[in-house]
Design a protein around this motif. Sequence first.
Motif, mmCIF file in Angstrom:
data_model
loop_
_atom_site.group_PDB
_atom_site.id
_atom_site.type_symbol
_atom_site.label_atom_id
_atom_site.label_comp_id
_atom_site.label_asym_id
_atom_site.label_seq_id
_atom_site.Cartn_x
_atom_site.Cartn_y
_atom_site.Cartn_z
ATOM 1 N N LEU A 216 40.435 38.839 37.306
ATOM 2 C CA LEU A 216 40.688 38.373 35.937
ATOM 3 C C LEU A 216 42.151 37.994 35.752
ATOM 4 N N GLY A 217 43.052 38.794 36.329
ATOM 5 C CA GLY A 217 44.481 38.479 36.234
ATOM 6 C C GLY A 217 44.824 37.178 36.946
ATOM 7 N N THR A 218 44.246 36.982 38.127
ATOM 8 C CA THR A 218 44.484 35.751 38.887
ATOM 9 C C THR A 218 43.899 34.552 38.149
ATOM 10 N N THR B 81 42.811 29.631 39.754
ATOM 11 C CA THR B 81 41.660 29.783 38.858
ATOM 12 C C THR B 81 40.381 29.976 39.668
ATOM 13 N N TRP C 143 38.747 53.355 39.618
ATOM 14 C CA TRP C 143 39.800 52.330 39.702
ATOM 15 C C TRP C 143 39.608 51.479 40.946
ATOM 16 N N GLY D 43 40.558 33.423 41.393
ATOM 17 C CA GLY D 43 40.351 34.478 40.397
ATOM 18 C C GLY D 43 38.902 34.577 39.969
ATOM 19 N N TYR E 253 37.655 43.293 40.310
ATOM 20 C CA TYR E 253 37.292 42.660 39.048
ATOM 21 C C TYR E 253 38.535 42.362 38.207
ATOM 22 N N PHE E 254 39.380 43.384 38.023
ATOM 23 C CA PHE E 254 40.551 43.195 37.174
ATOM 24 C C PHE E 254 41.626 42.340 37.849
ATOM 25 N N ALA E 255 41.773 42.450 39.162
ATOM 26 C CA ALA E 255 42.709 41.571 39.878
ATOM 27 C C ALA E 255 42.236 40.118 39.775
ATOM 28 N N ALA F 263 36.786 37.925 40.632
ATOM 29 C CA ALA F 263 36.279 38.647 39.463
ATOM 30 C C ALA F 263 34.757 38.628 39.391
ATOM 31 N N ALA G 45 43.539 34.290 34.904
ATOM 32 C CA ALA G 45 44.415 34.030 33.757
ATOM 33 C C ALA G 45 45.688 33.308 34.195
ATOM 34 N N LEU G 46 46.280 33.739 35.296
ATOM 35 C CA LEU G 46 47.492 33.084 35.791
ATOM 36 C C LEU G 46 47.210 31.621 36.149
#
Length: 178
Positions: free
Chosen positions: A142-144, A18, A132, A21, A138-140, A25, A146-147
Amino acid sequence: MAPRAGPVARFLAGLGLTALGFFLAFGLGKPLRDQSLASVAWPTTEGRITRSELARTVSDGKAMYTADVGYTYDLDGRTLEGERVWFGDGYRSSNAAAFRRVVAEYPVGRQVRVHYDPLAPENSVLEPGATWSGSLLYFAGLGTLALGGILVLSCILPLVIALALVGPSGRGSDDQRR
């Protein structure tokens, strides 16, 4: 078979993911993404390509490539230098083809339109907008994030449910004792 991690280890791993991430992000990715989105509205000026070559480095015995492009532009009597073609262009790849196209598109001496940040004119880009590669952190992140949140919740939720079933007295609800 590997032993399963206990709830404390999962909880600590979740907290670590968390935090990582959140940093990826919002500490690194979002500022770059916000800047790339804002660059579409930045003012422009004429510039000239001063350097354009395919850069090759060797990492772990493998050739890695990137485009090394530089340009100058004049603002208010000052000559400024830039190196950013697009936001997120600082990556390397073993595939040189995309970088060869960039070098071919921006040959030395070519006049170009330079987009610059009006609040920090030394911050510039040739191709404004989000990409991209400029949005990846940013998106990596957010994924981390969330995990990590899922791991933390997977440890906390059973405790919350158990406490709710036991009730405030610690002996269970009236329905369970009957």
